[in-house]
Design a protein around this motif. Structure first.
Motif, mmCIF file in Angstrom:
data_model
loop_
_atom_site.group_PDB
_atom_site.id
_atom_site.type_symbol
_atom_site.label_atom_id
_atom_site.label_comp_id
_atom_site.label_asym_id
_atom_site.label_seq_id
_atom_site.Cartn_x
_atom_site.Cartn_y
_atom_site.Cartn_z
ATOM 1 N N ARG A 1 -46.066 -25.029 27.088
ATOM 2 C CA ARG A 1 -46.248 -24.555 25.711
ATOM 3 C C ARG A 1 -47.295 -23.459 25.648
ATOM 4 N N GLU A 2 -48.391 -23.639 26.363
ATOM 5 C CA GLU A 2 -49.453 -22.633 26.367
ATOM 6 C C GLU A 2 -48.936 -21.320 26.971
ATOM 7 N N GLN A 3 -48.162 -21.412 28.045
ATOM 8 C CA GLN A 3 -47.585 -20.214 28.654
ATOM 9 C C GLN A 3 -46.621 -19.535 27.691
ATOM 10 N N ASP B 1 -48.600 -17.730 25.006
ATOM 11 C CA ASP B 1 -49.201 -16.505 25.546
ATOM 12 C C ASP B 1 -48.162 -15.401 25.732
ATOM 13 N N HIS C 1 -45.195 -17.620 18.551
ATOM 14 C CA HIS C 1 -46.553 -17.905 19.013
ATOM 15 C C HIS C 1 -47.253 -18.874 18.059
ATOM 16 N N ALA D 1 -48.389 -22.578 19.113
ATOM 17 C CA ALA D 1 -49.835 -22.837 19.074
ATOM 18 C C ALA D 1 -50.149 -23.986 18.127
ATOM 19 N N ALA E 1 -49.224 -27.216 19.827
ATOM 20 C CA ALA E 1 -50.237 -27.563 20.824
ATOM 21 C C ALA E 1 -51.495 -28.085 20.142
ATOM 22 N N ARG E 2 -51.878 -27.456 19.024
ATOM 23 C CA ARG E 2 -53.098 -27.868 18.326
ATOM 24 C C ARG E 2 -52.931 -29.267 17.729
ATOM 25 N N GLY F 1 -53.529 -28.160 23.211
ATOM 26 C CA GLY F 1 -53.838 -26.732 23.262
ATOM 27 C C GLY F 1 -55.078 -26.475 24.081
ATOM 28 N N SER F 2 -55.266 -25.223 24.439
ATOM 29 C CA SER F 2 -56.458 -24.863 25.199
ATOM 30 C C SER F 2 -57.666 -24.902 24.284
ATOM 31 N N GLY G 1 -57.894 -21.656 22.270
ATOM 32 C CA GLY G 1 -57.002 -21.598 21.127
ATOM 33 C C GLY G 1 -57.520 -22.426 19.973
#
Length: 148
Positions: free
Chosen positions: A69-71, A74, A110, A114, A117-118, A123-124, A127
């Protein structure tokens, strides 16, 4: 006729189960059928759900999905930025509009990925920090405030 279950069978099942052996491994080791091993395990309150292996595989899958998901987020953002660049360099209005439409679609991808993921906690940190900063500056609804 099947041989009666003995205390020796029960002890072997209990010991091998405690060592983390599978039902089929225990059956091969004791010379009893898998159904008999399951019956003994049930009497002893033991299960062969594969809990630790399943939990580890589930966690590995969750982490892999989070990384993908992060990839994707991005790459969608990179693609949107590329389309914006093409918009400004377009030779005619139709091409500019097509690039702008593509940029918008990629930006939406995106944002959705994102957000997923959040909300899923995968998520990172970067992010999440940017999301919190945007919420602080624009409000959690992205700047749409009532009464303005």
């Amino acid at each position: 006729m099947a041989e009666p279950i003995t205390d020796r069978d029960r002890d072997a099942v209990r010991r091998l189960h405690a060592e983390g052996k599978s039902r089929n491994h225990i059956a091969r080791t004791t010379g009893r059928g898998a159904a008999t091993v399951s019956k003994i395990a049930g009497e002893l309150g033991l299960t062969f759900s594969g809990g630790a292996r399943v939990a580890a595989a589930t966690e590995a899958h969750r982490q892999d999905s989070a990384a993908r998901r992060e990839q994707l987020a991005d790459e969608a953002l990179d693609g949107a930025l590329g389309q914006v660049t093409k918009t400004t360099a377009a030779e005619n209005a139709r091409d500019a509009r097509d690039h702008a439409t593509a940029a918008r679609a990629l930006t939406e991808v995106h944002a959705r990925v994102a957000e997923l993921a959040r909300t899923s906690g995968t998520g990172s940190k970067g992010g999440a920090m940017l999301d919190r900063l945007a919420d602080a500056l624009l409000g959690p609804t992205g700047g749409d405030t009532e009464g303005e």
